[in-house]
Design a protein around this motif. Sequence first.
Motif, PDB file in Angstrom:
ATOM      1  N   GLY A 103      63.825  13.342  51.928  1.00 34.35           N
ATOM      2  CA  GLY A 103      64.738  13.584  50.815  1.00 34.35           C
ATOM      3  C   GLY A 103      64.197  12.984  49.540  1.00 34.35           C
ATOM      4  O   GLY A 103      63.055  12.521  49.489  1.00 34.35           O
ATOM      5  N   GLU A 104      65.041  12.978  48.507  1.00 36.12           N
ATOM      6  CA  GLU A 104      64.632  12.475  47.202  1.00 36.12           C
ATOM      7  C   GLU A 104      65.662  11.502  46.647  1.00 36.12           C
ATOM      8  O   GLU A 104      66.869  11.681  46.835  1.00 36.12           O
ATOM      9  CB  GLU A 104      64.468  13.629  46.210  1.00 36.12           C
ATOM     10  CG  GLU A 104      63.265  14.499  46.442  1.00 36.12           C
ATOM     11  CD  GLU A 104      63.185  15.626  45.422  1.00 36.12           C
ATOM     12  OE1 GLU A 104      62.415  15.496  44.453  1.00 36.12           O
ATOM     13  OE2 GLU A 104      63.899  16.628  45.587  1.00 36.12           O
ATOM     14  N   GLU A 105      65.150  10.499  45.951  1.00 36.96           N
ATOM     15  CA  GLU A 105      66.013   9.622  45.175  1.00 36.96           C
ATOM     16  C   GLU A 105      66.446  10.363  43.905  1.00 36.96           C
ATOM     17  O   GLU A 105      65.936  11.441  43.595  1.00 36.96           O
ATOM     18  CB  GLU A 105      65.257   8.345  44.797  1.00 36.96           C
ATOM     19  CG  GLU A 105      64.701   7.560  45.978  1.00 36.96           C
ATOM     20  CD  GLU A 105      65.771   6.764  46.698  1.00 36.96           C
ATOM     21  OE1 GLU A 105      66.971   6.951  46.389  1.00 36.96           O
ATOM     22  OE2 GLU A 105      65.393   5.969  47.568  1.00 36.96           O
ATOM     23  N   GLN A 106      67.357   9.770  43.160  1.00 32.97           N
ATOM     24  CA  GLN A 106      67.812  10.399  41.919  1.00 32.97           C
ATOM     25  C   GLN A 106      66.686  10.545  40.902  1.00 32.97           C
ATOM     26  O   GLN A 106      66.709  11.458  40.066  1.00 32.97           O
ATOM     27  CB  GLN A 106      68.970   9.592  41.321  1.00 32.97           C
ATOM     28  CG  GLN A 106      70.261   9.695  42.127  1.00 32.97           C
ATOM     29  CD  GLN A 106      71.429   9.027  41.433  1.00 32.97           C
ATOM     30  OE1 GLN A 106      71.253   8.263  40.477  1.00 32.97           O
ATOM     31  NE2 GLN A 106      72.633   9.298  41.918  1.00 32.97           N
ATOM     32  N   ASP A 107      65.687   9.661  40.988  1.00 33.36           N
ATOM     33  CA  ASP A 107      64.566   9.749  40.049  1.00 33.36           C
ATOM     34  C   ASP A 107      63.484  10.718  40.522  1.00 33.36           C
ATOM     35  O   ASP A 107      62.442  10.857  39.872  1.00 33.36           O
ATOM     36  CB  ASP A 107      63.952   8.365  39.811  1.00 33.36           C
ATOM     37  CG  ASP A 107      63.349   7.753  41.085  1.00 33.36           C
ATOM     38  OD1 ASP A 107      63.385   8.411  42.149  1.00 33.36           O
ATOM     39  OD2 ASP A 107      62.839   6.621  41.012  1.00 33.36           O
ATOM     40  N   GLY A 108      63.704  11.380  41.671  1.00 36.21           N
ATOM     41  CA  GLY A 108      62.751  12.360  42.176  1.00 36.21           C
ATOM     42  C   GLY A 108      61.726  11.810  43.136  1.00 36.21           C
ATOM     43  O   GLY A 108      60.940  12.571  43.701  1.00 36.21           O
ATOM     44  N   SER A 109      61.692  10.497  43.354  1.00 37.43           N
ATOM     45  CA  SER A 109      60.742   9.918  44.302  1.00 37.43           C
ATOM     46  C   SER A 109      61.168  10.224  45.728  1.00 37.43           C
ATOM     47  O   SER A 109      62.363  10.331  46.036  1.00 37.43           O
ATOM     48  CB  SER A 109      60.627   8.410  44.083  1.00 37.43           C
ATOM     49  OG  SER A 109      61.892   7.779  44.247  1.00 37.43           O
ATOM     50  N   ALA A 110      60.177  10.377  46.607  1.00 40.87           N
ATOM     51  CA  ALA A 110      60.451  10.804  47.977  1.00 40.87           C
ATOM     52  C   ALA A 110      61.009   9.669  48.820  1.00 40.87           C
ATOM     53  O   ALA A 110      60.539   8.532  48.761  1.00 40.87           O
ATOM     54  CB  ALA A 110      59.171  11.344  48.612  1.00 40.87           C
ATOM     55  N   ILE A 111      61.998   9.991  49.638  1.00 36.69           N
ATOM     56  CA  ILE A 111      62.547   9.062  50.619  1.00 36.69           C
ATOM     57  C   ILE A 111      61.720   9.183  51.894  1.00 36.69           C
ATOM     58  O   ILE A 111      61.422  10.287  52.358  1.00 36.69           O
ATOM     59  CB  ILE A 111      64.017   9.397  50.915  1.00 36.69           C
ATOM     60  CG1 ILE A 111      64.869   9.214  49.655  1.00 36.69           C
ATOM     61  CG2 ILE A 111      64.555   8.531  52.058  1.00 36.69           C
ATOM     62  CD1 ILE A 111      66.288   9.733  49.797  1.00 36.69           C
ATOM     63  N   VAL A 112      61.336   8.056  52.467  1.00 35.19           N
ATOM     64  CA  VAL A 112      60.494   8.033  53.656  1.00 35.19           C
ATOM     65  C   VAL A 112      61.292   7.481  54.830  1.00 35.19           C
ATOM     66  O   VAL A 112      62.028   6.501  54.696  1.00 35.19           O
ATOM     67  CB  VAL A 112      59.229   7.176  53.442  1.00 35.19           C
ATOM     68  CG1 VAL A 112      58.333   7.215  54.677  1.00 35.19           C
ATOM     69  CG2 VAL A 112      58.451   7.661  52.213  1.00 35.19           C
ATOM     70  N   ALA A 113      61.134   8.104  55.979  1.00 37.31           N
ATOM     71  CA  ALA A 113      61.799   7.634  57.196  1.00 37.31           C
ATOM     72  C   ALA A 113      60.804   7.668  58.346  1.00 37.31           C
ATOM     73  O   ALA A 113      59.778   8.349  58.277  1.00 37.31           O
ATOM     74  CB  ALA A 113      63.015   8.498  57.515  1.00 37.31           C
ATOM     75  N   HIS A 114      61.109   6.941  59.401  1.00 32.85           N
ATOM     76  CA  HIS A 114      60.288   6.994  60.601  1.00 32.85           C
ATOM     77  C   HIS A 114      61.190   6.729  61.800  1.00 32.85           C
ATOM     78  O   HIS A 114      62.340   6.299  61.655  1.00 32.85           O
ATOM     79  CB  HIS A 114      59.140   5.977  60.539  1.00 32.85           C
ATOM     80  CG  HIS A 114      59.520   4.596  60.972  1.00 32.85           C
ATOM     81  ND1 HIS A 114      58.886   3.905  61.982  1.00 32.85           N
ATOM     82  CD2 HIS A 114      60.503   3.767  60.529  1.00 32.85           C
ATOM     83  CE1 HIS A 114      59.444   2.729  62.142  1.00 32.85           C
ATOM     84  NE2 HIS A 114      60.421   2.605  61.273  1.00 32.85           N
ATOM     85  N   ARG A 115      60.680   7.016  62.973  1.00 35.53           N
ATOM     86  CA  ARG A 115      61.430   6.780  64.193  1.00 35.53           C
ATOM     87  C   ARG A 115      60.877   5.503  64.849  1.00 35.53           C
ATOM     88  O   ARG A 115      59.755   5.502  65.346  1.00 35.53           O
ATOM     89  CB  ARG A 115      61.275   7.978  65.137  1.00 35.53           C
ATOM     90  CG  ARG A 115      62.248   7.957  66.315  1.00 35.53           C
ATOM     91  CD  ARG A 115      62.000   9.134  67.245  1.00 35.53           C
ATOM     92  NE  ARG A 115      62.139  10.400  66.588  1.00 35.53           N
ATOM     93  CZ  ARG A 115      63.320  10.987  66.345  1.00 35.53           C
ATOM     94  NH1 ARG A 115      64.438  10.393  66.704  1.00 35.53           N
ATOM     95  NH2 ARG A 115      63.364  12.157  65.742  1.00 35.53           N
ATOM     96  N   PRO A 116      61.650   4.423  64.853  1.00 33.90           N
ATOM     97  CA  PRO A 116      61.137   3.163  65.407  1.00 33.90           C
ATOM     98  C   PRO A 116      60.907   3.205  66.908  1.00 33.90           C
ATOM     99  O   PRO A 116      60.128   2.415  67.436  1.00 33.90           O
ATOM    100  CB  PRO A 116      62.243   2.150  65.054  1.00 33.90           C
ATOM    101  CG  PRO A 116      63.471   2.969  64.836  1.00 33.90           C
ATOM    102  CD  PRO A 116      62.999   4.269  64.284  1.00 33.90           C
ATOM    103  N   HIS A 117      61.569   4.143  67.569  1.00 38.15           N
ATOM    104  CA  HIS A 117      61.416   4.290  69.019  1.00 38.15           C
ATOM    105  C   HIS A 117      61.796   5.724  69.367  1.00 38.15           C
ATOM    106  O   HIS A 117      62.691   6.301  68.734  1.00 38.15           O
ATOM    107  CB  HIS A 117      62.326   3.293  69.748  1.00 38.15           C
ATOM    108  CG  HIS A 117      62.146   3.290  71.238  1.00 38.15           C
ATOM    109  ND1 HIS A 117      62.809   4.198  72.063  1.00 38.15           N
ATOM    110  CD2 HIS A 117      61.383   2.514  72.045  1.00 38.15           C
ATOM    111  CE1 HIS A 117      62.459   3.974  73.311  1.00 38.15           C
ATOM    112  NE2 HIS A 117      61.596   2.959  73.333  1.00 38.15           N
TER     113      HIS A 117
END
Length: 321
Positions: free
Chosen positions: A147-161
């Motif tokens: 996804g994106e923050e309000q400023d357009g920067s990308a949101i990063v996620a990962h699966r810890p397990h």
Amino acid sequence: MREPTPQQKAVLERMDARVRIVRAAPGSGKTWLVAEVIREALYDWPTRTVGIAALSFTRVGGEEIRKAVGHELGHPHFVGTIDAFLFRYVVRPFFQRVFPNYASPRIVAGEWGAEHWKYYAHNQNAAVDSSEGKGKDIKLFGCLFVGEEQDGSAIVAHRPHPALPLRRLNSDDTSRVRDAKKEVWRKHGLLTHSDVALVASKILGHQRVGGMVRAEVIRRFPFLIVDELQDTGHFLGKSIRLLLEEPAARGLLVGDPDQAIYEFSGARPDLFDTFESIIGAVRLSLASSQRCPSAVACAAMHLKDSGGVIGAVQDRAGRAR
């Protein structure tokens, strides 16, 4: 050819709509509808130099489209996954226009090029909690842009397990992952499927070259069809939306916002609302399941069948006595 249902017919007849967005319930015949739209378009397709792009989130979805149409769609058409389409027609030809001095892009299969996908420790300020994956190492390859923050920067996620859902990284880890990803792109040109979606959206929305790229893709594929829209992640959806916002583009988007299943991709069923805001878009519905006329009818049929079986058993028992 079978007759369409009234709702399917309503979708087929809306040729005046530049973009048709169909919210389809399970069993409503959406795959047949997609195939019928393609068959109708091919009947008087005007040229062999531009084509239809029939896209789905998975390869299986593309195979279902081919099977429903009844034959292979060869040149000049494209049937396949959204990320394969974006890589072939957006990222590969225009990547170095937006990212000069970067290596030629290559989409990775599995963890190919694994030596470049480093492990990073979580921010040491984060509390260590093994059940939640905090304080554990994160692998660059497995990090997804969701996804994106309000400023357009990308949101990063990962699966810890493997047994845990995607988890958003904190701001410090996000910055490190973004920088590390860019370094892999610059040196080696290696892009994961998630990277392709982000990069494609950056190219298509680029202030200087984005308009030219969008126009070229739509010139080549003036009709975009997307099946299983609900499984489309944020950046794949953004890329398709940027293309469909071009006045010359036509589109058919089909899916069920209540059935998003690919959580690992950052699937966003709420993207239906953003597509419906496109100028020239109309919202249509396939609400009636063809698997059963209605829940009441199914229940009645079940009770009738059960009664018939019970009655037959009782009749046989009476005769035996």
